[in-house]
Design a protein around this motif. Structure first.
Motif, mmCIF file in Angstrom:
data_model
loop_
_atom_site.group_PDB
_atom_site.id
_atom_site.type_symbol
_atom_site.label_atom_id
_atom_site.label_comp_id
_atom_site.label_asym_id
_atom_site.label_seq_id
_atom_site.Cartn_x
_atom_site.Cartn_y
_atom_site.Cartn_z
ATOM 1 N N GLY A 69 -2.587 -69.667 13.827
ATOM 2 C CA GLY A 69 -2.020 -71.071 14.310
ATOM 3 C C GLY A 69 -0.646 -71.171 13.774
ATOM 4 O O GLY A 69 -0.100 -70.137 13.301
ATOM 5 N N GLN A 70 0.050 -72.403 13.726
ATOM 6 C CA GLN A 70 1.472 -72.310 13.451
ATOM 7 C C GLN A 70 1.728 -71.805 12.164
ATOM 8 O O GLN A 70 2.732 -71.047 11.852
ATOM 9 N N ALA A 71 0.923 -71.993 11.066
ATOM 10 C CA ALA A 71 1.236 -71.311 9.905
ATOM 11 C C ALA A 71 1.462 -69.933 9.887
ATOM 12 O O ALA A 71 2.074 -69.272 9.225
ATOM 13 N N GLY A 72 0.386 -69.328 10.550
ATOM 14 C CA GLY A 72 0.037 -67.869 10.692
ATOM 15 C C GLY A 72 1.328 -67.216 11.429
ATOM 16 O O GLY A 72 1.690 -66.192 10.874
ATOM 17 N N LEU A 73 1.846 -67.778 12.435
ATOM 18 C CA LEU A 73 2.907 -67.377 13.103
ATOM 19 C C LEU A 73 4.140 -67.323 12.284
ATOM 20 O O LEU A 73 5.101 -66.708 12.333
ATOM 21 N N LEU A 127 -2.924 -63.153 -3.272
ATOM 22 C CA LEU A 127 -3.427 -63.821 -2.265
ATOM 23 C C LEU A 127 -2.226 -65.201 -2.092
ATOM 24 O O LEU A 127 -1.869 -65.926 -3.149
ATOM 25 N N HIS A 128 -1.988 -65.574 -1.069
ATOM 26 C CA HIS A 128 -1.115 -66.710 -0.594
ATOM 27 C C HIS A 128 -1.966 -67.799 0.289
ATOM 28 O O HIS A 128 -2.456 -67.476 1.173
ATOM 29 N N LEU A 129 -1.648 -69.259 0.022
ATOM 30 C CA LEU A 129 -2.306 -70.025 0.757
ATOM 31 C C LEU A 129 -1.195 -70.841 1.663
ATOM 32 O O LEU A 129 -0.293 -71.470 0.876
ATOM 33 N N LEU A 130 -1.274 -70.926 2.848
ATOM 34 C CA LEU A 130 -0.151 -71.389 3.666
ATOM 35 C C LEU A 130 -0.437 -72.387 4.752
ATOM 36 O O LEU A 130 -1.442 -72.039 5.550
ATOM 37 N N GLY A 131 -0.020 -73.358 4.739
ATOM 38 C CA GLY A 131 -0.223 -74.573 5.670
ATOM 39 C C GLY A 131 -1.340 -75.457 5.471
ATOM 40 O O GLY A 131 -1.925 -76.193 6.522
ATOM 41 N N TYR A 132 -1.611 -76.003 4.292
ATOM 42 C CA TYR A 132 -2.570 -76.804 3.761
ATOM 43 C C TYR A 132 -1.822 -78.242 3.350
ATOM 44 O O TYR A 132 -0.992 -78.584 4.031
ATOM 45 N N THR A 164 0.645 -76.863 -1.456
ATOM 46 C CA THR A 164 1.105 -75.439 -1.096
ATOM 47 C C THR A 164 2.532 -75.592 -0.622
ATOM 48 O O THR A 164 3.097 -74.584 0.027
ATOM 49 N N GLY A 165 3.202 -76.674 -0.930
ATOM 50 C CA GLY A 165 4.399 -76.631 -0.443
ATOM 51 C C GLY A 165 4.757 -78.017 0.370
ATOM 52 O O GLY A 165 3.958 -78.938 0.690
ATOM 53 N N GLY A 219 7.448 -73.512 8.135
ATOM 54 C CA GLY A 219 8.382 -72.408 8.500
ATOM 55 C C GLY A 219 9.620 -72.640 7.485
ATOM 56 O O GLY A 219 10.348 -71.826 7.398
ATOM 57 N N ARG A 220 10.097 -74.036 7.130
ATOM 58 C CA ARG A 220 11.388 -74.062 6.627
ATOM 59 C C ARG A 220 11.324 -73.325 5.195
ATOM 60 O O ARG A 220 12.260 -72.935 4.758
ATOM 61 N N ARG A 221 10.056 -73.671 4.361
ATOM 62 C CA ARG A 221 10.179 -73.154 2.978
ATOM 63 C C ARG A 221 8.856 -72.275 2.741
ATOM 64 O O ARG A 221 9.201 -71.115 2.408
ATOM 65 N N PRO A 222 7.816 -72.914 2.822
ATOM 66 C CA PRO A 222 6.568 -72.307 2.293
ATOM 67 C C PRO A 222 6.376 -70.620 3.154
ATOM 68 O O PRO A 222 6.100 -70.048 2.220
ATOM 69 N N ALA A 223 6.451 -70.569 4.167
ATOM 70 C CA ALA A 223 6.300 -69.319 4.774
ATOM 71 C C ALA A 223 7.749 -68.365 4.259
ATOM 72 O O ALA A 223 7.149 -67.004 4.083
ATOM 73 N N ARG A 224 8.747 -68.876 4.256
ATOM 74 C CA ARG A 224 9.846 -68.051 3.852
ATOM 75 C C ARG A 224 9.697 -67.592 2.453
ATOM 76 O O ARG A 224 9.731 -66.216 2.065
ATOM 77 N N GLU A 225 9.306 -68.576 1.697
ATOM 78 C CA GLU A 225 8.971 -68.117 0.161
ATOM 79 C C GLU A 225 7.724 -67.139 -0.118
ATOM 80 O O GLU A 225 8.005 -66.012 -0.797
ATOM 81 N N THR A 226 6.800 -67.246 0.871
ATOM 82 C CA THR A 226 5.605 -66.525 0.871
ATOM 83 C C THR A 226 5.735 -65.007 1.265
ATOM 84 O O THR A 226 5.649 -64.175 0.608
#
Length: 353
Positions: A13-17, A317-322, A326-327, A337-344
């Motif tokens: 979904g959006q977090a995975g992309l 392990l990282h958890l993204l989009g909850y 988690t951000g 996308g602005r910060r959590p995914a980039r930092e991950t």
């Protein structure tokens, strides 16, 4: 068959992309495993009238602005699905569809991801499974005895299926208010119940302001300042146009939460009863984290303990989009996308190095 890669992202979904976009920019080999048969994540399964809280340009993943939807300030779910499908194709993200992950295990220096057909061994895993597949319904007395229909937000589609019926909508958040407004505008015999009186955000506040508020709260906490309360301090319901119209027309008058279900309806604390045909539970979700049970990670209220997106007990392990644990605003298109995914992605690059 066992496959190997540097990073497995679970959920397309959006977090995975967003994770895939940043991993790709850093040149990190990865695969995105998604249980869905088509792009779009949970947006494929929402109710017909659902709209974003923000204009398209404020609802974009990194690297590509969401185009506006003709005639609509707030795009609908179908527009979001099309955007996500285009995004995935544009950046040639390595999504494998129809793959259900059952478990993740430690395997020496790697993590082993069990799929329904193949396994993957990876040096890091990003969980982007979201919450849509784990709807929550509270343990209300009499719920098993009620003979009418019960459904959750995830099963609601449109008011037409409730024509001529008496419907109770449970929940004072955005979903509850939006679905109640949807039914009210269609003339359905509606009872809306909430745990506390509805708290509407100011009419001029939408997702643009909410993201800024969530970010400011996160920065204050990181700096050791007093908690500003974030979005929760402003209210529970974004007054998008259909909700505002129903509220202003007097169609959204919330009653207190009932104490139990009877065989034919609901009963309040004072003994008042009402017969109803259906109850729609707009009572939220829980994180879909079942594949990680085998890792035995510390958890509080169903949330794996993290520092940012990284699991404290398993740094691979990282958890993204909850939730905001988690951000800032990680469950929104712009927020993840602005910060959590980039930092991950940056932390994974450091791990791999």
């Amino acid at each position: 068959m066992t496959q190997r890669t540097n990073v497995v992202v679970i959920g397309g979904g959006q977090a995975g992309l967003a994770a895939g976009y940043h991993l790709r920019r850093l040149g990190i080999e990865h695969v995105i495993l998604d249980a869905q048969a088509a792009p779009g994540g949970a947006w494929q399964h929402t109710w017909d009238s659902l709209r974003l809280f923000s204009p398209a340009q404020y609802s974009s993943l990194p690297g590509r602005l969401m185009p506006s939807q003709e005639g609509e300030l707030y795009p609908d779910a179908a527009h979001v699905v099309g955007y996500l499908a285009d995004y995935e194709k544009r950046y040639e993200l390595p999504v494998q569809r129809g793959v259900r992950v059952s478990a993740v295990h430690r395997d020496g220096a790697q993590l082993r991801v069990e799929g329904d057909a193949d396994d993957w061994r990876a040096r890091a895993v990003v969980s982007s499974t979201g919450t849509w597949t784990r709807p929550f319904i509270p343990a209300v007395s009499g719920r098993r005895e009620f003979t009418g229909r019960q459904l959750h937000t995830v099963q609601y589609q449109a008011p037409a299926e409730f024509t001529g019926q008496r419907v109770v909508v449970v929940g004072g958040g955005n979903s509850g208010a939006h679905i109640a407004a949807d039914l009210a505008h269609a003339g359905v015999d509606l009872t809306w119940v909430t745990q506390r009186p509805p708290r509407y955000l100011a009419d001029d506040i939408d997702g643009r302001a909410l993201f800024d508020v969530a970010t400011a709260r996160r920065r204050a906490l990181e700096a050791g300042h007093t908690d500003t309360g974030g979005v929760a301090s402003l209210g529970d319901i974004v007054a998008i146009p259909p909700v505002r119209a129903a509220r202003d027309a007097g169609l959204l008058r919330a009653k207190p939460m009932f104490t139990r279900l009877t065989t034919t309806g609901v009963e309040w604390a004072d003994g008042t009863r009402a017969d109803v045909d259906a109850v729609i539970w707009c009572t939220g979700f829980r994180p879909a984290l079942a594949p990680f049970a085998s890792l035995r990670l510390r958890a509080t209220w169903g949330h794996i303990a993290t520092a940012g997106t990284r699991a404290l007990d398993e740094p691979r392990l990282h958890l993204l989009g909850y939730g905001d644990w988690t951000g800032p605003a990680p469950a929104t298109l712009i927020g993840v996308g602005r910060r959590p995914a980039r930092e991950t992605a940056r932390q994974i690059r450091e791990l791999l190095a």
